[in-house]
Design a protein around this motif. Structure first.
Motif, PDB file in Angstrom:
ATOM      1  N   GLU A  30      59.549  27.777  37.840  1.00 37.08           N
ATOM      2  CA  GLU A  30      60.379  27.114  38.861  1.00 37.08           C
ATOM      3  C   GLU A  30      59.897  25.691  39.145  1.00 37.08           C
ATOM      4  O   GLU A  30      60.427  25.025  40.026  1.00 37.08           O
ATOM      5  CB  GLU A  30      60.343  27.931  40.158  1.00 37.08           C
ATOM      6  N   GLY A  31      58.861  25.254  38.428  1.00 38.39           N
ATOM      7  CA  GLY A  31      58.367  23.894  38.596  1.00 38.39           C
ATOM      8  C   GLY A  31      57.263  23.726  39.614  1.00 38.39           C
ATOM      9  O   GLY A  31      56.909  22.606  39.973  1.00 38.39           O
ATOM     10  N   HIS A  32      56.706  24.828  40.098  1.00 44.97           N
ATOM     11  CA  HIS A  32      55.613  24.758  41.072  1.00 44.97           C
ATOM     12  C   HIS A  32      54.270  24.744  40.347  1.00 44.97           C
ATOM     13  O   HIS A  32      54.132  25.282  39.254  1.00 44.97           O
ATOM     14  CB  HIS A  32      55.653  25.961  42.020  1.00 44.97           C
ATOM     15  N   ARG A  33      53.295  24.137  40.992  1.00 40.38           N
ATOM     16  CA  ARG A  33      51.922  24.178  40.480  1.00 40.38           C
ATOM     17  C   ARG A  33      51.288  25.466  40.991  1.00 40.38           C
ATOM     18  O   ARG A  33      51.253  25.701  42.201  1.00 40.38           O
ATOM     19  CB  ARG A  33      51.144  22.964  40.968  1.00 40.38           C
ATOM     20  N   ALA A  34      50.805  26.306  40.077  1.00 40.02           N
ATOM     21  CA  ALA A  34      50.218  27.590  40.459  1.00 40.02           C
ATOM     22  C   ALA A  34      48.996  27.871  39.599  1.00 40.02           C
ATOM     23  O   ALA A  34      48.987  27.578  38.404  1.00 40.02           O
ATOM     24  CB  ALA A  34      51.244  28.712  40.299  1.00 40.02           C
ATOM     25  N   GLU A  35      47.977  28.415  40.237  1.00 42.14           N
ATOM     26  CA  GLU A  35      46.746  28.818  39.542  1.00 42.14           C
ATOM     27  C   GLU A  35      46.344  30.202  40.016  1.00 42.14           C
ATOM     28  O   GLU A  35      46.565  30.555  41.174  1.00 42.14           O
ATOM     29  CB  GLU A  35      45.600  27.845  39.832  1.00 42.14           C
ATOM     30  N   VAL A  36      45.744  30.962  39.112  1.00 37.58           N
ATOM     31  CA  VAL A  36      45.201  32.276  39.438  1.00 37.58           C
ATOM     32  C   VAL A  36      43.681  32.165  39.399  1.00 37.58           C
ATOM     33  O   VAL A  36      43.112  31.750  38.390  1.00 37.58           O
ATOM     34  CB  VAL A  36      45.687  33.355  38.447  1.00 37.58           C
ATOM     35  N   LEU A  37      43.038  32.528  40.502  1.00 39.52           N
ATOM     36  CA  LEU A  37      41.574  32.593  40.547  1.00 39.52           C
ATOM     37  C   LEU A  37      41.198  34.068  40.452  1.00 39.52           C
ATOM     38  O   LEU A  37      41.036  34.756  41.457  1.00 39.52           O
ATOM     39  CB  LEU A  37      41.025  31.983  41.843  1.00 39.52           C
ATOM     40  N   ASP A  38      41.099  34.558  39.236  1.00 36.55           N
ATOM     41  CA  ASP A  38      40.822  35.967  38.989  1.00 36.55           C
ATOM     42  C   ASP A  38      39.380  36.305  39.343  1.00 36.55           C
ATOM     43  O   ASP A  38      38.451  35.592  38.950  1.00 36.55           O
ATOM     44  CB  ASP A  38      41.099  36.279  37.517  1.00 36.55           C
ATOM     45  N   GLY A  39      39.204  37.402  40.064  1.00 38.16           N
ATOM     46  CA  GLY A  39      37.875  37.801  40.519  1.00 38.16           C
ATOM     47  C   GLY A  39      36.874  37.996  39.391  1.00 38.16           C
ATOM     48  O   GLY A  39      35.714  37.598  39.503  1.00 38.16           O
ATOM     49  N   ASP A  40      37.308  38.595  38.284  1.00 39.26           N
ATOM     50  CA  ASP A  40      36.397  38.823  37.155  1.00 39.26           C
ATOM     51  C   ASP A  40      35.968  37.504  36.522  1.00 39.26           C
ATOM     52  O   ASP A  40      34.797  37.320  36.173  1.00 39.26           O
ATOM     53  CB  ASP A  40      37.054  39.717  36.102  1.00 39.26           C
ATOM     54  N   GLU A  41      36.898  36.576  36.364  1.00 38.92           N
ATOM     55  CA  GLU A  41      36.568  35.271  35.778  1.00 38.92           C
ATOM     56  C   GLU A  41      35.646  34.481  36.703  1.00 38.92           C
ATOM     57  O   GLU A  41      34.707  33.827  36.245  1.00 38.92           O
ATOM     58  CB  GLU A  41      37.841  34.485  35.485  1.00 38.92           C
ATOM     59  N   ILE A  42      35.898  34.550  37.994  1.00 43.32           N
ATOM     60  CA  ILE A  42      35.053  33.839  38.958  1.00 43.32           C
ATOM     61  C   ILE A  42      33.628  34.382  38.899  1.00 43.32           C
ATOM     62  O   ILE A  42      32.658  33.618  38.900  1.00 43.32           O
ATOM     63  CB  ILE A  42      35.609  33.962  40.393  1.00 43.32           C
ATOM     64  N   ARG A  43      33.503  35.701  38.813  1.00 42.46           N
ATOM     65  CA  ARG A  43      32.161  36.297  38.726  1.00 42.46           C
ATOM     66  C   ARG A  43      31.429  35.821  37.480  1.00 42.46           C
ATOM     67  O   ARG A  43      30.225  35.625  37.506  1.00 42.46           O
ATOM     68  CB  ARG A  43      32.234  37.825  38.738  1.00 42.46           C
ATOM     69  N   GLU A  44      32.148  35.618  36.407  1.00 45.09           N
ATOM     70  CA  GLU A  44      31.521  35.173  35.163  1.00 45.09           C
ATOM     71  C   GLU A  44      31.117  33.705  35.224  1.00 45.09           C
ATOM     72  O   GLU A  44      30.043  33.337  34.769  1.00 45.09           O
ATOM     73  CB  GLU A  44      32.474  35.407  33.983  1.00 45.09           C
ATOM     74  N   PHE A  45      31.972  32.865  35.783  1.00 45.50           N
ATOM     75  CA  PHE A  45      31.744  31.425  35.697  1.00 45.50           C
ATOM     76  C   PHE A  45      31.223  30.767  36.970  1.00 45.50           C
ATOM     77  O   PHE A  45      30.474  29.806  36.904  1.00 45.50           O
ATOM     78  CB  PHE A  45      33.033  30.715  35.252  1.00 45.50           C
ATOM     79  N   LEU A  46      31.626  31.234  38.134  1.00 44.62           N
ATOM     80  CA  LEU A  46      31.244  30.583  39.384  1.00 44.62           C
ATOM     81  C   LEU A  46      30.185  31.366  40.151  1.00 44.62           C
ATOM     82  O   LEU A  46      29.373  30.785  40.858  1.00 44.62           O
ATOM     83  CB  LEU A  46      32.488  30.393  40.271  1.00 44.62           C
ATOM     84  N   SER A  47      30.213  32.664  39.994  1.00 44.54           N
ATOM     85  CA  SER A  47      29.291  33.507  40.760  1.00 44.54           C
ATOM     86  C   SER A  47      28.376  34.329  39.858  1.00 44.54           C
ATOM     87  O   SER A  47      27.929  35.411  40.241  1.00 44.54           O
ATOM     88  CB  SER A  47      30.086  34.436  41.692  1.00 44.54           C
ATOM     89  N   ALA A  48      28.099  33.821  38.679  1.00 46.22           N
ATOM     90  CA  ALA A  48      27.172  34.517  37.785  1.00 46.22           C
ATOM     91  C   ALA A  48      25.840  34.688  38.507  1.00 46.22           C
ATOM     92  O   ALA A  48      25.387  33.805  39.218  1.00 46.22           O
ATOM     93  CB  ALA A  48      26.982  33.725  36.493  1.00 46.22           C
ATOM     94  N   GLY A  49      25.234  35.831  38.344  1.00 44.40           N
ATOM     95  CA  GLY A  49      23.958  36.081  38.993  1.00 44.40           C
ATOM     96  C   GLY A  49      24.094  36.836  40.304  1.00 44.40           C
ATOM     97  O   GLY A  49      23.115  37.370  40.807  1.00 44.40           O
ATOM     98  N   LEU A  50      25.294  36.882  40.867  1.00 44.04           N
ATOM     99  CA  LEU A  50      25.492  37.651  42.088  1.00 44.04           C
ATOM    100  C   LEU A  50      25.679  39.116  41.730  1.00 44.04           C
ATOM    101  O   LEU A  50      26.328  39.446  40.735  1.00 44.04           O
ATOM    102  CB  LEU A  50      26.731  37.168  42.851  1.00 44.04           C
ATOM    103  N   GLY A  51      25.131  39.969  42.559  1.00 47.52           N
ATOM    104  CA  GLY A  51      25.314  41.399  42.365  1.00 47.52           C
ATOM    105  C   GLY A  51      26.455  41.909  43.227  1.00 47.52           C
ATOM    106  O   GLY A  51      27.394  41.170  43.537  1.00 47.52           O
TER     107      GLY A  51
END
Length: 177
Positions: A30-51
């Motif tokens: 529809e022409g909107h800017r949209a992003e998905v911040l997937d929990g699994d991907e975030i844990r891998e790339f942004l929150s690596a090391g967190l339990g």
């Protein structure tokens, strides 16, 4: 251009990511800017090391909320399919958005644990039942379901298309798309 964060919370295998990815595709179409911040991907790339202690889960939720708010502040509709089991952590993210004037919607993907366990998309329920893992949200670790979400979806009673349409309708109703 208005941005917003749509936080989809629910048990593992509830359908959060499936709904978020499908909605993102629709919004982009529809022409909107949209992003998905997937929990699994975030844990891998942004929150690596967190339990998976309560403190680590809260840190993870705060980090995701911060990134979502930044993106939403730049006109992106940010879809966040993350378990976020604790109500106070989700409320902290909502308050951070409010403090910056950034729209935030909470969507509870309310699929019962029995249905999630039968789906077992990642094999987590089977691994927990076999004693290979512990601390599975909704089984042997708490999940605090939202008391008053902006939208509650019974994803086990309707298809992905209907779920996506419900979230889309909420975004339209609130003037966010």
């Amino acid at each position: 251009m208005t941005g917003a964060t749509v936080w989809l919370t629910g048990l593992p295998s509830a359908g959060k990511t499936t709904i978020a990815r499908s909605l993102a595709e629709r919004l982009r179409g529809e022409g909107h800017r949209a992003e998905v911040l997937d929990g699994d991907e975030i844990r891998e790339f942004l929150s690596a090391g967190l339990g998976f202690s309560r403190a680590d889960r809260d840190t993870n939720v705060r980090r995701i909320g911060f990134v979502a708010r930044l993106l939403a502040g730049h006109g992106v509709t940010v879809l966040v399919p993350v378990i976020a089991p604790y109500a106070d952590a989700r409320e902290a993210v909502r308050k951070q958005h409010q403090a910056h004037g950034t729209p935030y919607l909470e969507v509870h993907v309310a699929t019962p644990v029995e249905v999630c366990s039968a789906r077992d998309v990642k094999g987590l329920y089977a691994r927990q039942a076999a004693g290979e893992i512990s601390g599975l949200t909704g089984v042997d670790d708490p999940y605090e379901a939202p008391e008053a979400p902006d939208l509650r979806i019974a994803a086990h009673e309707q298809g992905v298309g209907e779920s996506v349409a419900a979230v889309h309708a909420l975004l339209v109703e609130r003037g966010l798309i």
